[in-house]
Design a protein around this motif. Sequence first.
Motif, PDB file in Angstrom:
ATOM      1  N   PHE A  32       0.811  -1.214   0.000  1.00 20.06           N
ATOM      2  CA  PHE A  32       0.000   0.000   0.000  1.00 20.06           C
ATOM      3  C   PHE A  32       0.849   1.272   0.000  1.00 20.06           C
ATOM      4  CE2 PHE A  32      -2.356  -3.396   2.142  1.00 20.06           C
ATOM      5  CZ  PHE A  32      -3.385  -3.539   1.239  1.00 20.06           C
ATOM      6  N   THR A  33       2.163   1.121   0.131  1.00 10.28           N
ATOM      7  CA  THR A  33       3.040   2.289   0.127  1.00 10.28           C
ATOM      8  C   THR A  33       3.963   2.327  -1.087  1.00 10.28           C
ATOM      9  OG1 THR A  33       4.667   1.118   1.491  1.00 10.28           O
ATOM     10  CG2 THR A  33       3.044   2.470   2.644  1.00 10.28           C
ATOM     11  N   ASP A  34       4.220   1.198  -1.702  1.00 15.31           N
ATOM     12  CA  ASP A  34       5.109   1.114  -2.864  1.00 15.31           C
ATOM     13  C   ASP A  34       4.387   1.649  -4.104  1.00 15.31           C
ATOM     14  OD1 ASP A  34       6.667   0.397  -5.056  1.00 15.31           O
ATOM     15  OD2 ASP A  34       7.212  -1.539  -4.218  1.00 15.31           O
ATOM     16  N   PRO A  35       4.893   2.717  -4.714  1.00 18.15           N
ATOM     17  CA  PRO A  35       4.223   3.295  -5.881  1.00 18.15           C
ATOM     18  C   PRO A  35       4.223   2.385  -7.113  1.00 18.15           C
ATOM     19  CG  PRO A  35       6.330   4.344  -5.531  1.00 18.15           C
ATOM     20  CD  PRO A  35       6.108   3.438  -4.355  1.00 18.15           C
ATOM     21  N   LEU A  36       5.054   1.366  -7.116  1.00 21.21           N
ATOM     22  CA  LEU A  36       5.102   0.458  -8.265  1.00 21.21           C
ATOM     23  C   LEU A  36       4.097  -0.689  -8.151  1.00 21.21           C
ATOM     24  CD1 LEU A  36       8.972   0.292  -8.745  1.00 21.21           C
ATOM     25  CD2 LEU A  36       7.301   1.753  -9.913  1.00 21.21           C
ATOM     26  N   LYS A  37       3.492  -0.841  -6.997  1.00 16.85           N
ATOM     27  CA  LYS A  37       2.521  -1.919  -6.793  1.00 16.85           C
ATOM     28  C   LYS A  37       1.139  -1.465  -7.231  1.00 16.85           C
ATOM     29  CE  LYS A  37       5.468  -4.691  -4.903  1.00 16.85           C
ATOM     30  NZ  LYS A  37       6.026  -5.762  -5.670  1.00 16.85           N
ATOM     31  N   VAL A  53      -8.609  -0.706  -1.154  1.00 17.26           N
ATOM     32  CA  VAL A  53      -7.202  -0.544  -1.528  1.00 17.26           C
ATOM     33  C   VAL A  53      -6.870   0.934  -1.707  1.00 17.26           C
ATOM     34  CG1 VAL A  53      -5.532  -0.931  -3.383  1.00 17.26           C
ATOM     35  CG2 VAL A  53      -6.871  -2.844  -2.499  1.00 17.26           C
ATOM     36  N   VAL A  54      -7.732   1.673  -2.407  1.00 12.94           N
ATOM     37  CA  VAL A  54      -7.502   3.107  -2.603  1.00 12.94           C
ATOM     38  C   VAL A  54      -7.473   3.824  -1.260  1.00 12.94           C
ATOM     39  CG1 VAL A  54      -8.524   5.226  -3.510  1.00 12.94           C
ATOM     40  CG2 VAL A  54      -8.384   3.201  -4.947  1.00 12.94           C
ATOM     41  N   GLU A  55      -8.389   3.480  -0.367  1.00 11.41           N
ATOM     42  CA  GLU A  55      -8.399   4.097   0.965  1.00 11.41           C
ATOM     43  C   GLU A  55      -7.096   3.817   1.706  1.00 11.41           C
ATOM     44  OE1 GLU A  55     -12.010   2.526   2.624  1.00 11.41           O
ATOM     45  OE2 GLU A  55     -13.213   4.170   1.801  1.00 11.41           O
ATOM     46  N   LYS A  56      -6.601   2.589   1.609  1.00  8.00           N
ATOM     47  CA  LYS A  56      -5.335   2.245   2.283  1.00  8.00           C
ATOM     48  C   LYS A  56      -4.160   3.007   1.660  1.00  8.00           C
ATOM     49  CE  LYS A  56      -6.251  -2.226   4.311  1.00  8.00           C
ATOM     50  NZ  LYS A  56      -6.006  -1.740   5.654  1.00  8.00           N
ATOM     51  N   LYS A  57      -4.143   3.125   0.333  1.00  7.91           N
ATOM     52  CA  LYS A  57      -3.066   3.866  -0.322  1.00  7.91           C
ATOM     53  C   LYS A  57      -3.093   5.336   0.098  1.00  7.91           C
ATOM     54  CE  LYS A  57      -1.840   1.233  -4.390  1.00  7.91           C
ATOM     55  NZ  LYS A  57      -0.419   1.474  -4.334  1.00  7.91           N
ATOM     56  N   LEU A  58      -4.276   5.922   0.152  1.00  5.65           N
ATOM     57  CA  LEU A  58      -4.387   7.319   0.585  1.00  5.65           C
ATOM     58  C   LEU A  58      -3.962   7.479   2.037  1.00  5.65           C
ATOM     59  CD1 LEU A  58      -7.724   8.358  -1.139  1.00  5.65           C
ATOM     60  CD2 LEU A  58      -5.429   9.168  -1.694  1.00  5.65           C
ATOM     61  N   ALA A  59      -4.340   6.528   2.877  1.00  7.45           N
ATOM     62  CA  ALA A  59      -3.977   6.588   4.296  1.00  7.45           C
ATOM     63  C   ALA A  59      -2.477   6.427   4.507  1.00  7.45           C
ATOM     64  CB  ALA A  59      -4.734   5.502   5.078  1.00  7.45           C
ATOM     65  N   ASN A  60      -1.798   5.839   3.527  1.00  7.34           N
ATOM     66  CA  ASN A  60      -0.356   5.621   3.623  1.00  7.34           C
ATOM     67  C   ASN A  60       0.436   6.643   2.834  1.00  7.34           C
ATOM     68  OD1 ASN A  60       0.307   3.094   5.242  1.00  7.34           O
ATOM     69  ND2 ASN A  60      -1.416   2.431   3.997  1.00  7.34           N
ATOM     70  N   GLY A  61      -0.142   7.819   2.624  1.00  5.46           N
ATOM     71  CA  GLY A  61       0.607   8.919   2.048  1.00  5.46           C
ATOM     72  C   GLY A  61       0.592   9.034   0.543  1.00  5.46           C
ATOM     73  N   ARG A  62      -0.179   8.235  -0.154  1.00 10.03           N
ATOM     74  CA  ARG A  62      -0.257   8.347  -1.602  1.00 10.03           C
ATOM     75  C   ARG A  62      -1.218   9.477  -1.946  1.00 10.03           C
ATOM     76  NH1 ARG A  62       3.046   6.373  -4.713  1.00 10.03           N
ATOM     77  NH2 ARG A  62       1.516   5.777  -6.236  1.00 10.03           N
ATOM     78  N   SER A  63      -0.803  10.361  -2.832  1.00 11.04           N
ATOM     79  CA  SER A  63      -1.685  11.438  -3.253  1.00 11.04           C
ATOM     80  C   SER A  63      -2.749  10.866  -4.186  1.00 11.04           C
ATOM     81  CB  SER A  63      -0.907  12.516  -3.995  1.00 11.04           C
ATOM     82  OG  SER A  63      -0.491  12.033  -5.255  1.00 11.04           O
ATOM     83  N   GLU A  64      -3.842  11.587  -4.341  1.00 12.60           N
ATOM     84  CA  GLU A  64      -4.903  11.086  -5.213  1.00 12.60           C
ATOM     85  C   GLU A  64      -4.405  10.907  -6.636  1.00 12.60           C
ATOM     86  OE1 GLU A  64      -9.419  12.182  -6.576  1.00 12.60           O
ATOM     87  OE2 GLU A  64      -8.654  12.949  -4.677  1.00 12.60           O
TER      88      GLU A  64
END
Length: 71
Positions: A32-37, A53-64
């Motif tokens: 959920f933090t690796d931008p290549l995944k 999954v999108v919620e987890k990525k956002l919660a882990n610092g991924r921008s929209e």
Amino acid sequence: MITCDRVKQFGEVFTPPSLVEEMLAHLPQELFTDPLKTFCDPSCGNGNFLVAVVEKKLANGRSEERRVGKE
């Protein structure tokens, strides 16, 4: 509400959000933090897995923008 007849007729079976969360909790956090995944749900139904999954990525610092590959 999904009835047994509807499941038999259309083959629709949706994973409840609580079960989705439990299943995703068993995956390594770096997914959920690796931008290549990326994630693919070939039978996404109502999208419970993809939304979680999108919620987890956002919660882990991924921008929209980064979460949808616009960067």
